[in-house]
Scaffold this active site. Structure first.
Site, PDB file in Angstrom:
ATOM      1  CG  HIS A 349      -0.603  -4.927  -4.101  1.00 33.36           C
ATOM      2  ND1 HIS A 349       0.766  -4.913  -4.020  1.00 33.36           N
ATOM      3  CD2 HIS A 349      -1.032  -4.472  -2.905  1.00 33.36           C
ATOM      4  CE1 HIS A 349       1.128  -4.455  -2.825  1.00 33.36           C
ATOM      5  NE2 HIS A 349       0.062  -4.191  -2.125  1.00 33.36           N
ATOM      6  CG  ASP A 359       2.259  -3.940   1.542  1.00 34.80           C
ATOM      7  OD1 ASP A 359       1.542  -4.359   0.621  1.00 34.80           O
ATOM      8  OD2 ASP A 359       2.463  -2.721   1.736  1.00 34.80           O
ATOM      9  CD  GLU A 396      -1.207  -0.979  -3.198  1.00 35.65           C
ATOM     10  OE1 GLU A 396      -1.960  -0.398  -2.409  1.00 35.65           O
ATOM     11  OE2 GLU A 396       0.003  -1.161  -2.945  1.00 35.65           O
ATOM     12  CD  GLU A 397       3.369  -1.431  -1.910  1.00 33.20           C
ATOM     13  OE1 GLU A 397       3.138  -0.262  -1.563  1.00 33.20           O
ATOM     14  OE2 GLU A 397       3.198  -2.412  -1.169  1.00 33.20           O
ATOM     15  CG  ASP A 425      -2.468  -3.926   0.268  1.00 36.44           C
ATOM     16  OD1 ASP A 425      -1.424  -4.589   0.390  1.00 36.44           O
ATOM     17  OD2 ASP A 425      -2.476  -2.786  -0.216  1.00 36.44           O
ATOM     18  CG  HIS A 509       6.186   0.027   2.298  1.00 38.55           C
ATOM     19  ND1 HIS A 509       5.618   1.160   1.747  1.00 38.55           N
ATOM     20  CD2 HIS A 509       5.295  -0.968   2.083  1.00 38.55           C
ATOM     21  CE1 HIS A 509       4.435   0.856   1.226  1.00 38.55           C
ATOM     22  NE2 HIS A 509       4.214  -0.427   1.426  1.00 38.55           N
TER      23      HIS A 509
HETATM   24 ZN    ZN Z   1       0.191  -3.291  -0.261  1.00 33.20          ZN
END
Ligand code: ZN
Ligand code: NAG
Ligand code: NAG
Ligand code: NAG
Length: 606
Positions: A349, A359, A396-397, A425, A509
């Site tokens: 993603h 990420d 995706e998140e 990922d 995140h």
């Molecule tokens: Zn991810």
């Protein structure tokens, strides 16, 4: 006779030399070339990552559309025919939030209004775009204002709420504070709701993400989460656009209403907010009641945790905007020369909660590195036997939205034509290789890891370090939600794998998942990116090029055997006859053995 054969061979050789500038090469030639220094390149992975992470790019925002253009043009430049496939899906964005802690006297101060803001750091190269980072929130969180006494629920697991109940602590009507780290954050909110809570605050505990002590340093001095760092993330329990469960969000399609989505049970019914470890500790310090058990405590030199409820009260407000937003999957295709209707898919993603260096930027950089190497192989005459498809997913998140909609849109085609789906990922957050797959890909994964050098030790392969570090089974099984492989495996039954290097990174995140963190702590030489691209691409090449698909069903049979035995133990008292099941598994095992022998014989003959 021999002479005749030799001269006939020479004649054929001569004509082929005349008709081809060079002899057509075996797939293995290109596979070795793919791994060689002549085509692999750590500087291009680094450059892609730097460009992809120049600013925050949440799904459905212009910045992420810009990132899509970059992926599209890079694939195209590598001779991969590419296009964008868009879907209009329900996403949510924060509009307003507030969190106020009120403590009865003699507490001082009586009221704390949390700023809910992640601070820029010294020499932060992204300071000028920090205001583009979305306010901290939970994707698909329920909007509303709630106020009530605070109860501490450890990691928010079912057993944690049972523990509270066993101590006579009623969560009903209270606001739960729980810490991140053991279960999916959406399940924390759901468990709290089921226990009767009216709101949830989830904090990043220093014990798990902060380096574990007062003397610990944090980013940018060390890899740990800074005091104001917040782990954003979705709290959605489903997969794909919540308004189109089971069908694709195509133009003019039917959609569930907001009420129907809520009745479906996959979106939370109480508001929640994520907070930093600094704010979490302020709230924890305000609690009275029993001292929490040892395994509920934080770091040794931090505040003592009590469970409450109260006497402090939290007033939590979250208002989000629900919006049908356009998301963009970038799809690139290298058509197969002999079996164009057989697809090998590589997916990753692109959308990120913030800058997304780990990420998912590391995965996107690795995807582009694979595409560039395939481009170089094509220039040397390589044509894949089967079709290779690159997939760069959006949203995706929020809940695997882009990949799920695409799979729903192409279900029949994939059921007929997809050979395997290989997902990456977060490709790199540190050293150490990890892999999970459906079992028929176990052997291929192992063989690929044996062919690629360990980026952290040139005297061994990735396989050597992988075995050395692992106490659990080498190849793990794919987890329930996890990442974009889910729709392929669970909706269509496509063989799939997921690979990465490094485990749990503390700035996950948060605003600090940026290029500086990656360069300092995740992959200082970008050689781990190259290694992940090597394993990923090599698996794709073997699946695309080998006449006999490199599946090994022996591993599948033994995995089934294991599961059947677990089932047997569970149903032993219930008179369920499993003889036929065990016989089918034995038949599969025999067939797998026979196929493996046949393949060996045929490969030797070739
Ligand atoms: Zn991810
Ligand atoms: C919570 O705070 C909001 C403003 O932030 C206020 O309007 C509301 O009355 C408060 N609610 C309670 C129950 O204290
Ligand atoms: C590098 O690999 C070799 C061979 O497996 C091993 O003997 C050595 O200890 C490794 N070095 C480090 C620093 O891990
Ligand atoms: C690529 O690796 C070499 C060493 O193999 C290193 O000197 C160089 O700095 C690396 N490039 C990047 C961008 O990290």
């Amino acid at each position: 006779m021999l002479k005749v054969a030799i001269s006939a061979f020479l004649a054929i050789l001569a004509t082929s030399l005349i008709s081809f500038p060079s002899l057509p090469k075996k797939p293995s030639f290109y596979h070795s070339l793919f791994l060689s220094d002549r085509v692999s390149d750590n500087s291009s992975a680094a450059r892609h990552l730097q460009i992809l992470t120049c600013r925050p790019h949440v799904a459905g925002t212009p910045a992420n559309a810009e990132a899509a253009s970059y992926v599209l043009s890079t694939l195209t430049a590598s001779t991969v025919k590419s296009h964008v496939t868009s879907y209009d899906v329900l996403l949510t964005y924060p509009i307003s939030r507030s969190l106020i802690l009120t403590c009865p006297p003699p507490a001082d101060p009586p009221e704390t209004i949390f700023p809910l803001h992640q601070d820029i750091y010294e020499n932060d190269p992204y300071a000028d775009v920090a205001d583009q980072v979305l306010p901290t929130f939970h994707g698909y969180a329920k909007s509303g204002t709630v106020a009530g006494p605070v109860v501490y629920a450890n990691y928010g697991r079912v057993e944690d709420f049972e523990m509270l109940k066993s101590k006579g602590i009623d969560v009903k009507g209270n606001i739960v504070i729980a810490r991140y780290g053991k279960i999916y954050r959406g399940d924390i909110v759901r468990n709290a709701y089921q226990a009767g809570a009216i709101g949830v605050v989830i904090f990043t505990d220093r014990k798990d993400y902060g380096g574990g002590g007062h003397r610990a340093k944090w980013f940018p001095e060390d890899k740990w989460m800074p005091p104001s760092g917040v782990q954003v993330g979705t709290v959605y329990a489903g997969a794909g656009d919540p308004t189109t469960p089971g069908w694709a969000s195509t133009e003019g399609c039917e959609r569930l209403s907001e009420e129907e989505v809520e009745r479906g049970g996959d979106v939370p019914l109480i508001p929640s907010l994520p907070v930093s470890w600094a704010d979490g500790e302020t709230i924890m310090k305000s609690l009275g009641g029993d001292v929490a058990d040892d395994d509920w405590q934080g770091i040794d030199d931090g505040p003592l945790y009590r469970v409450g409820p109260g006497p402090s009260v939290l007033n939590l407000t979250y208002h989000g905007e629900q919006k049908i937003a356009t998301i963009e999957n970038v799809i690139g295709v290298i058509e197969g020369a002999e079996e164009p209707d057989r697809y090998i898919l590589l997916g990753n993603h692109r959308d990120a909660w913030t800058f997304g260096a780990v990420d998912p930027g590391s995965g996107t950089a690795a995807l582009l590195e694979v595409a560039e190497r395939f481009g170089k192989l094509q220039k040397k005459g390589w044509k894949p036997r089967r079709t290779i498809i690159f997939c760069n997913w959006d949203a995706e998140e929020y809940g695997l939205v882009g990949s799920t909609e695409w799979v729903e849109d192409n279900r029949e085609m994939l059921a007929l034509r997809a050979i395997a789906y290989l997902n990456v990922d977060s490709a790199v957050s540190g050293a150490g290789f990890h892999a999970a797959s459906t079992p028929q890909l176990d052997q291929l994964l192992i063989e690929a890891a044996q062919q690629v050098q360990d980026p952290d030790n040139s005297s061994q392969s990735i396989y050597d370090s992988w075995v050395g570090a692992s106490s659990s089974p080498l190849v793990e099984r794919l987890g329930g939600g996890g990442s974009d492989y889910a729709a392929f495996v669970q909706h269509v039954g496509v063989p799939a794998a997921n690979i990465f290097m490094g485990t749990g990174y503390p700035v996950y995140h948060s605003m600090y998942d940026d290029f500086v963190w990656m360069e300092k702590f995740g992959d200082p030489m970008f050689r781990r990116h190259v290694a992940v691209a090597s394993i990923w691409g090599l698996m794709a090449l073997r699946l695309a090029d080998e006449e006999f698909l490199p599946f090994d069903y022996l591993s599948y049979a033994s995995e089934l055997q294991k599961s059947a035995k677990e089932l047997q133990a569970q149903v032993s008292s219930k008179e369920v006859d499993l003889v036929a099941l065990f016989k089918s598994i034995r038949d599969l095992q025999k067939a797998a053995e026979n196929i493996n022998i046949e393949r060996k014989v045929k490969t030797l003959k070739l």
